[in-house]
Design a protein around this motif. Structure first.
Motif, mmCIF file in Angstrom:
data_model
loop_
_atom_site.group_PDB
_atom_site.id
_atom_site.type_symbol
_atom_site.label_atom_id
_atom_site.label_comp_id
_atom_site.label_asym_id
_atom_site.label_seq_id
_atom_site.Cartn_x
_atom_site.Cartn_y
_atom_site.Cartn_z
ATOM 1 N N PRO A 66 -2.252 21.450 -9.988
ATOM 2 C CA PRO A 66 -2.599 20.192 -10.363
ATOM 3 C C PRO A 66 -1.721 19.714 -11.390
ATOM 4 O O PRO A 66 -0.853 20.304 -12.123
ATOM 5 C CB PRO A 66 -4.119 20.314 -11.199
ATOM 6 C CG PRO A 66 -4.077 21.808 -11.449
ATOM 7 C CD PRO A 66 -3.257 22.756 -10.394
ATOM 8 N N ARG A 67 -1.547 18.337 -11.233
ATOM 9 C CA ARG A 67 -0.495 17.638 -12.144
ATOM 10 C C ARG A 67 -0.891 17.879 -13.447
ATOM 11 O O ARG A 67 -1.847 18.121 -13.816
ATOM 12 C CB ARG A 67 -0.630 16.052 -11.662
ATOM 13 C CG ARG A 67 0.065 15.850 -10.293
ATOM 14 C CD ARG A 67 0.009 14.290 -10.043
ATOM 15 N NE ARG A 67 0.642 13.523 -11.089
ATOM 16 C CZ ARG A 67 1.898 13.058 -10.973
ATOM 17 N NH1 ARG A 67 2.761 13.598 -9.846
ATOM 18 N NH2 ARG A 67 2.456 12.461 -12.084
ATOM 19 N N VAL A 68 0.360 17.615 -14.536
ATOM 20 C CA VAL A 68 -0.131 17.595 -15.838
ATOM 21 C C VAL A 68 0.310 16.610 -16.459
ATOM 22 O O VAL A 68 1.554 16.335 -16.793
ATOM 23 C CB VAL A 68 0.868 18.857 -16.530
ATOM 24 C CG1 VAL A 68 0.425 18.892 -17.891
ATOM 25 C CG2 VAL A 68 0.537 20.258 -15.582
ATOM 26 N N PRO A 69 -0.364 15.741 -16.816
ATOM 27 C CA PRO A 69 0.087 14.215 -17.082
ATOM 28 C C PRO A 69 0.365 14.199 -18.566
ATOM 29 O O PRO A 69 1.113 13.376 -18.941
ATOM 30 C CB PRO A 69 -1.358 13.442 -16.946
ATOM 31 C CG PRO A 69 -2.283 14.070 -15.924
ATOM 32 C CD PRO A 69 -1.705 15.523 -16.225
ATOM 33 N N SER A 70 -0.090 15.339 -19.476
ATOM 34 C CA SER A 70 0.442 15.418 -20.719
ATOM 35 C C SER A 70 2.010 15.689 -20.811
ATOM 36 O O SER A 70 2.365 15.229 -22.005
ATOM 37 C CB SER A 70 -0.430 16.362 -21.304
ATOM 38 O OG SER A 70 -0.106 17.588 -21.205
ATOM 39 N N GLY A 71 2.471 16.248 -19.805
ATOM 40 C CA GLY A 71 3.926 16.596 -19.965
ATOM 41 C C GLY A 71 4.238 17.937 -20.771
ATOM 42 O O GLY A 71 5.221 18.408 -20.985
ATOM 43 N N ASP A 72 3.108 18.526 -21.136
ATOM 44 C CA ASP A 72 2.957 19.986 -21.728
ATOM 45 C C ASP A 72 2.775 21.052 -20.671
ATOM 46 O O ASP A 72 1.499 21.148 -20.202
ATOM 47 C CB ASP A 72 2.029 19.877 -23.062
ATOM 48 C CG ASP A 72 2.016 21.242 -23.715
ATOM 49 O OD1 ASP A 72 3.074 22.264 -23.374
ATOM 50 O OD2 ASP A 72 1.480 21.411 -24.605
ATOM 51 N N ILE A 73 3.806 21.777 -20.095
ATOM 52 C CA ILE A 73 3.773 23.058 -19.153
ATOM 53 C C ILE A 73 2.707 23.902 -19.594
ATOM 54 O O ILE A 73 2.234 24.659 -18.877
ATOM 55 C CB ILE A 73 5.019 23.421 -18.798
ATOM 56 C CG1 ILE A 73 4.879 23.800 -17.295
ATOM 57 C CG2 ILE A 73 5.498 24.421 -19.773
ATOM 58 C CD1 ILE A 73 6.285 24.264 -16.693
ATOM 59 N N ARG A 74 2.464 23.952 -20.847
ATOM 60 C CA ARG A 74 1.564 25.015 -21.391
ATOM 61 C C ARG A 74 0.014 24.601 -20.753
ATOM 62 O O ARG A 74 -0.781 25.533 -20.850
ATOM 63 C CB ARG A 74 1.582 24.929 -23.137
ATOM 64 C CG ARG A 74 2.605 25.507 -23.663
ATOM 65 C CD ARG A 74 2.619 25.527 -25.247
ATOM 66 N NE ARG A 74 3.977 25.983 -25.574
ATOM 67 C CZ ARG A 74 4.820 25.202 -26.024
ATOM 68 N NH1 ARG A 74 4.697 23.891 -25.811
ATOM 69 N NH2 ARG A 74 5.891 25.776 -26.728
ATOM 70 N N LYS A 75 -0.213 23.424 -20.374
ATOM 71 C CA LYS A 75 -1.416 22.921 -19.962
ATOM 72 C C LYS A 75 -1.568 23.519 -18.421
ATOM 73 O O LYS A 75 -2.931 23.314 -17.795
ATOM 74 C CB LYS A 75 -1.579 21.403 -20.038
ATOM 75 C CG LYS A 75 -1.538 20.903 -21.219
ATOM 76 C CD LYS A 75 -2.572 21.609 -22.351
ATOM 77 C CE LYS A 75 -2.628 20.988 -23.746
ATOM 78 N NZ LYS A 75 -3.458 21.542 -24.786
ATOM 79 N N ALA A 76 -0.646 23.912 -17.884
ATOM 80 C CA ALA A 76 -0.647 24.222 -16.364
ATOM 81 C C ALA A 76 -1.101 25.694 -16.431
ATOM 82 O O ALA A 76 -0.800 26.552 -16.957
ATOM 83 C CB ALA A 76 0.681 24.111 -15.623
ATOM 84 N N PRO A 77 -2.514 25.660 -15.416
ATOM 85 C CA PRO A 77 -2.959 27.060 -15.619
ATOM 86 C C PRO A 77 -1.984 28.061 -14.795
ATOM 87 O O PRO A 77 -1.387 28.047 -13.531
ATOM 88 C CB PRO A 77 -3.857 26.963 -14.509
ATOM 89 C CG PRO A 77 -3.728 25.529 -13.650
ATOM 90 C CD PRO A 77 -2.823 24.798 -14.546
ATOM 91 N N LEU A 78 -1.539 29.124 -15.542
ATOM 92 C CA LEU A 78 -0.590 30.226 -15.222
ATOM 93 C C LEU A 78 -0.858 30.968 -13.823
ATOM 94 O O LEU A 78 -0.152 30.891 -13.118
ATOM 95 C CB LEU A 78 -0.651 31.362 -16.542
ATOM 96 C CG LEU A 78 0.369 32.295 -16.096
ATOM 97 C CD1 LEU A 78 1.687 31.896 -15.947
ATOM 98 C CD2 LEU A 78 -0.033 33.588 -16.997
ATOM 99 N N LEU A 79 -1.987 31.397 -13.594
ATOM 100 C CA LEU A 79 -2.220 32.107 -12.537
ATOM 101 C C LEU A 79 -2.338 31.084 -11.291
ATOM 102 O O LEU A 79 -1.937 31.531 -10.103
ATOM 103 C CB LEU A 79 -3.768 32.749 -12.676
ATOM 104 C CG LEU A 79 -3.763 34.245 -13.464
ATOM 105 C CD1 LEU A 79 -4.793 34.676 -13.339
ATOM 106 C CD2 LEU A 79 -2.455 34.909 -13.164
ATOM 107 N N THR A 80 -2.751 29.878 -11.425
ATOM 108 C CA THR A 80 -2.416 28.996 -10.252
ATOM 109 C C THR A 80 -1.005 28.380 -9.990
ATOM 110 O O THR A 80 -0.640 28.536 -8.973
ATOM 111 C CB THR A 80 -3.236 27.575 -10.747
ATOM 112 O OG1 THR A 80 -4.568 27.703 -11.063
ATOM 113 C CG2 THR A 80 -2.860 26.694 -9.695
ATOM 114 N N VAL A 81 -0.289 28.673 -10.828
ATOM 115 C CA VAL A 81 1.206 28.411 -10.703
ATOM 116 C C VAL A 81 1.665 29.671 -10.135
ATOM 117 O O VAL A 81 2.502 29.728 -9.197
ATOM 118 C CB VAL A 81 1.804 28.157 -12.148
ATOM 119 C CG1 VAL A 81 3.629 28.356 -11.900
ATOM 120 C CG2 VAL A 81 1.631 26.780 -12.866
ATOM 121 N N VAL A 82 1.627 30.852 -10.369
ATOM 122 C CA VAL A 82 1.812 31.975 -10.048
ATOM 123 C C VAL A 82 1.496 32.299 -8.542
ATOM 124 O O VAL A 82 2.230 32.548 -7.595
ATOM 125 C CB VAL A 82 1.483 33.300 -10.705
ATOM 126 C CG1 VAL A 82 1.876 34.853 -10.146
ATOM 127 C CG2 VAL A 82 2.157 33.292 -12.172
#
Length: 225
Positions: A66-82
């Motif tokens: 999912p997009r991260v509108p805040s611009g903070d990549i810490r908000k991106a779900p790690l396991l979803t990215v992996v």
């Protein structure tokens, strides 16, 4: 021979390299410089390297994240990215392919954290824009480490580095990502440096392999998906 005569002989020897007016004499004929001589001029040359912007570290959006509108990549779900990166392995040029056992462990990370090969995520500014990038390490069965770096572009998670390494250590210094790996000589390790390249928009190999003294790892990475 008297001391006066010895002194006179020494002076005469010094003056032998000069003219009567004190000007230096020529040391003789000097060979003329020649152009380089090409060996095997008819040998077929190696192909040109690929243009920048292609290859294993080609920037690529990770599907399914999912997009991260805040611009903070810490908000991106790690396991979803992996998992998105793993699933896109056949699509992204150069993405490593995991064995079935590693893939199953990644899929089970949410329920079996003790066996999860995904190390604790690291967040460091590698691009110099004041925002952190996501650095992911995944342990594989052959004791190597798959190393991914992700950044946000307009809220979209993009992979900007992809490498398979066997590190003694992974370090960040002044925005550079530094890998130290063992060699066949026990007392030495290789040192490889990746740095952000604004032209290609990815982490590029900045320094080729160097050798330095190997130190024992100071700590063991933690698995915390």
């Amino acid at each position: 021979m008297t001391s006066f005569a010895l002194a006179a002989t020494g002076i005469a020897a010094l003056l032998a390299g000069c003219t009567g007016t004190g000007e230096p004499l020529s040391a003789g004929h000097t060979s003329a410089a020649s152009a380089p001589v090409q060996l095997w001029p008819d040998h077929k040359p190696a192909p040109q390297l690929e243009e920048p912007g292609t290859g294993e570290n080609l920037p690529a959006a990770v599907p399914g994240v999912p997009r991260v509108p805040s611009g903070d990549i810490r908000k991106a779900p790690l396991l979803t990215v992996v998992k998105g990166q793993v699933a896109a392995g056949d699509v992204f040029d150069g993405a490593p392919q995991f064995d079935g056992a590693t893939t199953r462990k990644i899929d089970a990370c949410a329920d079996e954290r003790a066996r999860c090969p995904v190390l604790k995520p690291q967040y460091q500014d590698l691009t110099g824009d004041g925002k952190a990038e996501l650095i992911v390490g995944i342990e594989t069965a052959d004791d190597s480490l798959t190393l991914w770096v992700f950044m946000l572009r307009h809220g979209v998670v993009n992979r900007i580095m992809d490498a398979a390494v066997t590190p003694l250590s992974v370090e960040i210094a002044n925005g550079d990502l530094i890998l130290r790996e063992p060699t066949s000589t026990r007392a030495y390790a290789t040192r490889t440096v990746y740095a952000w390249d604004p032209r290609t928009q990815r982490m590029e190999l900045r320094s080729t392999t160097e050798f330095d003294q190997a130190d024992s790892p100071t700590s063991t990475p933690k698995r915390t998906p």
